[in-house]
Design a protein around this motif. Structure first.
Motif, PDB file in Angstrom:
ATOM      1  N   ALA A 217       0.833  -1.206   0.000  1.00 31.14           N
ATOM      2  CA  ALA A 217       0.000   0.000   0.000  1.00 31.14           C
ATOM      3  C   ALA A 217       0.868   1.256   0.000  1.00 31.14           C
ATOM      4  O   ALA A 217       0.614   2.200  -0.760  1.00 31.14           O
ATOM      5  CB  ALA A 217      -0.935  -0.003   1.204  1.00 31.14           C
ATOM      6  N   LEU A 218       1.901   1.277   0.834  1.00 29.63           N
ATOM      7  CA  LEU A 218       2.794   2.445   0.886  1.00 29.63           C
ATOM      8  C   LEU A 218       3.560   2.622  -0.420  1.00 29.63           C
ATOM      9  O   LEU A 218       3.721   3.750  -0.911  1.00 29.63           O
ATOM     10  CB  LEU A 218       3.745   2.330   2.068  1.00 29.63           C
ATOM     11  CG  LEU A 218       3.083   2.458   3.440  1.00 29.63           C
ATOM     12  CD1 LEU A 218       4.069   2.081   4.548  1.00 29.63           C
ATOM     13  CD2 LEU A 218       2.527   3.862   3.642  1.00 29.63           C
ATOM     14  N   ALA A 219       4.015   1.514  -0.996  1.00 28.56           N
ATOM     15  CA  ALA A 219       4.722   1.591  -2.285  1.00 28.56           C
ATOM     16  C   ALA A 219       3.779   2.094  -3.377  1.00 28.56           C
ATOM     17  O   ALA A 219       4.187   2.891  -4.241  1.00 28.56           O
ATOM     18  CB  ALA A 219       5.287   0.221  -2.654  1.00 28.56           C
TER      19      ALA A 219
ATOM     20  N   GLY B 167      -6.380   4.832   2.861  1.00 22.66           N
ATOM     21  CA  GLY B 167      -7.155   4.008   3.785  1.00 22.66           C
ATOM     22  C   GLY B 167      -6.572   2.605   3.914  1.00 22.66           C
ATOM     23  O   GLY B 167      -6.505   2.036   5.005  1.00 22.66           O
ATOM     24  N   SER B 168      -6.106   2.053   2.803  1.00 27.71           N
ATOM     25  CA  SER B 168      -5.476   0.725   2.814  1.00 27.71           C
ATOM     26  C   SER B 168      -4.207   0.732   3.654  1.00 27.71           C
ATOM     27  O   SER B 168      -3.984  -0.160   4.477  1.00 27.71           O
ATOM     28  CB  SER B 168      -5.139   0.288   1.383  1.00 27.71           C
ATOM     29  OG  SER B 168      -6.294   0.210   0.587  1.00 27.71           O
TER      30      SER B 168
ATOM     31  N   ALA C 286     -15.299  -3.734   6.168  1.00 28.96           N
ATOM     32  CA  ALA C 286     -15.914  -2.547   6.781  1.00 28.96           C
ATOM     33  C   ALA C 286     -15.078  -1.301   6.488  1.00 28.96           C
ATOM     34  O   ALA C 286     -15.628  -0.243   6.150  1.00 28.96           O
ATOM     35  CB  ALA C 286     -16.061  -2.749   8.287  1.00 28.96           C
ATOM     36  N   VAL C 287     -13.765  -1.428   6.594  1.00 27.32           N
ATOM     37  CA  VAL C 287     -12.891  -0.285   6.295  1.00 27.32           C
ATOM     38  C   VAL C 287     -13.027   0.119   4.829  1.00 27.32           C
ATOM     39  O   VAL C 287     -13.139   1.306   4.504  1.00 27.32           O
ATOM     40  CB  VAL C 287     -11.415  -0.607   6.652  1.00 27.32           C
ATOM     41  CG1 VAL C 287     -10.459   0.399   6.045  1.00 27.32           C
ATOM     42  CG2 VAL C 287     -11.258  -0.656   8.166  1.00 27.32           C
ATOM     43  N   LEU C 288     -13.040  -0.862   3.933  1.00 29.56           N
ATOM     44  CA  LEU C 288     -13.215  -0.549   2.510  1.00 29.56           C
ATOM     45  C   LEU C 288     -14.554   0.139   2.255  1.00 29.56           C
ATOM     46  O   LEU C 288     -14.630   1.078   1.450  1.00 29.56           O
ATOM     47  CB  LEU C 288     -13.088  -1.818   1.666  1.00 29.56           C
ATOM     48  CG  LEU C 288     -11.668  -2.323   1.457  1.00 29.56           C
ATOM     49  CD1 LEU C 288     -11.675  -3.736   0.891  1.00 29.56           C
ATOM     50  CD2 LEU C 288     -10.902  -1.384   0.536  1.00 29.56           C
TER      51      LEU C 288
END
Length: 198
Positions: A42-44, A64-65, A94-96
């Motif tokens: 996700a950071l990359a 968010g990821s 739920a986060v998605l």
């Protein structure tokens, strides 16, 4: 749009959801490492998209990821036997759902930024292009929300849980492919229609 454009759009979806796919693909006993790997991916992805010139507001899902997987990584390494582990698929959905809903509320539906990666710039401000993004993001959000409820109910049933996880991505992806094709066909038909000179 050419076949190359269709391919580019699908690749953009895969790239956007890569952390979630990696996390779901790992066997459950390796959840600490899959969370760490997903956070790294996700950071990359964020770094790659920023270098490509995408604004922060177009990276709502990616941010968010990264936050979700960073938190899950900390929890997983701090307490590998936590009861939360069985509920991480439900929490992920739920986060998605929340992130997709937030992108709608912020008026930057996450599917719009994905579509912009493969669509010519002259389409970006067209009402049909923007409306399509709202429809698609709403479908993804609904799928994630329903998936979260189903996965919470199936927290202790690994096989059905895996099927539900796959369906929460497969159904909206299939809808996306078909709906976008239908919208494109409709746009072509409208463009080909002779203009009446009343």
């Amino acid at each position: 749009m050419s076949k190359v454009g269709y391919h580019a759009e699908r690749v953009a979806y895969l790239r956007t959801f890569a952390p979630w796919i990696v996390y779901a693909a790992f066997p459950t006993q390796y959840w600490r490492w899959s969370a760490l790997l997903a956070a790294g991916i996700a950071l990359a992805g964020i770094a790659h998209q920023r270098r490509a010139g995408r604004d922060w507001d177009a990276l709502v899902l990616e941010i968010g990821s990264a936050v979700f997987f960073a938190v899950i990584t900390v929890v997983a390494f701090a307490d590998p036997g936590t009861g939360l582990h069985d509920y991480t698929p439900a929490l992920a959905n739920a986060v998605l759902a929340v992130v997709a809903g937030a992108s709608l509320a912020l008026r930057v539906p996450f599917t719009l930024s994905i579509a912009k990666q493969s669509a010519p710039r002259e389409f970006w401000e067209q009402p049909l292009f923007i409306r399509t993004a709202y429809v698609l993001t709403s479908v993804w959000a609904a799928s994630f929300a329903l998936g979260a409820v189903a996965l919470a109910a199936l927290a202790h049933a690994p096989t059905p849980r895996t099927v539900v996880q796959a369906l929460t991505f497969a159904i909206p992806m299939l809808f996306t492919v078909r709906y976008v094709a239908r919208v494109r066909d409709r746009a072509r038909a409208l463009a080909a229609r002779p203009v009446s000179r009343g």
